[in-house]
Design a protein around this motif. Structure first.
Motif, PDB file in Angstrom:
ATOM      1  N   TYR A   1       0.833  -1.201   0.000  1.00  0.00           N
ATOM      2  CA  TYR A   1       0.000   0.000   0.000  1.00  0.00           C
ATOM      3  C   TYR A   1       0.869   1.254   0.000  1.00  0.00           C
ATOM      4  N   LEU A   2       1.874   1.284   0.879  1.00  0.00           N
ATOM      5  CA  LEU A   2       2.764   2.441   0.937  1.00  0.00           C
ATOM      6  C   LEU A   2       3.514   2.629  -0.378  1.00  0.00           C
TER       7      LEU A   2
ATOM      8  N   VAL B   1       2.563   1.867  -3.343  1.00  0.00           N
ATOM      9  CA  VAL B   1       1.654   2.357  -4.383  1.00  0.00           C
ATOM     10  C   VAL B   1       1.279   3.819  -4.152  1.00  0.00           C
ATOM     11  N   HIS B   2       1.045   4.200  -2.889  1.00  0.00           N
ATOM     12  CA  HIS B   2       0.498   5.526  -2.588  1.00  0.00           C
ATOM     13  C   HIS B   2       1.531   6.582  -2.210  1.00  0.00           C
ATOM     14  N   ILE B   3       2.727   6.180  -1.866  1.00  0.00           N
ATOM     15  CA  ILE B   3       3.780   7.145  -1.525  1.00  0.00           C
ATOM     16  C   ILE B   3       4.881   6.975  -2.560  1.00  0.00           C
TER      17      ILE B   3
END
Length: 137
Positions: free
Chosen positions: A13-14, A16-18
């Motif tokens: 998740y990190l 992909v989003h950061i």
């Protein structure tokens, strides 16, 4: 959390989003202001294996710095801060007013200095010269 795959999902998740590993390390540092830095670093080690970031990679150095100093932004972010609260009867809001701003300034200045050093390819030598009259040299 690691055995259940939750840490790996969080890492995905990190990622992909950061957009960068540096921002992920900084986010980990900010979170360590609320959650003790030792479990945060242990969780991060479970999120990213050595194939993602090899041993002594810049990411791990920045995570160590950010988690260590980020824990000082709030008094509850480190075991030492909680002990200080109890021993000296320091109030959370007193610390927030009197110390947190300075801790945040040190956090951001340290990150900036680290990133500048990395961009200039500054590194310490692998071995230091022997110092006379010091045991073990």
């Amino acid at each position: 959390l690691e055995a259940a795959g939750i840490l790996r999902e969080l890492a995905n998740y990190l990622d992909v989003h950061i957009p960068s590993a540096q921002l992920i390390a900084i986010a980990i540092g900010v979170v360590s202001a609320v959650i003790d830095n030792v479990p945060i670093v242990a969780a991060t080690m479970g999120m990213y294996d050595l194939t993602s970031f090899p041993r002594d990679a810049d990411f791990w150095q920045l995570v160590a710095f950010c988690a260590g100093t980020g824990g000082s932004m709030l008094i509850i972010g480190s075991a030492a801060g909680v002990a200080f609260m109890g021993m000296e009867k320091v109030d959370f809001f007193w610390y927030l007013r009197k110390v947190s701003g300075f801790a945040f300034a040190g956090f951001t200045a340290g990150i900036a200095a680290y990133l500048v050093g990395q961009s200039l390819h500054f590194s310490l030598p692998d071995s230091l010269p022997a110092i006379p009259f010091v045991s073990g040299s």
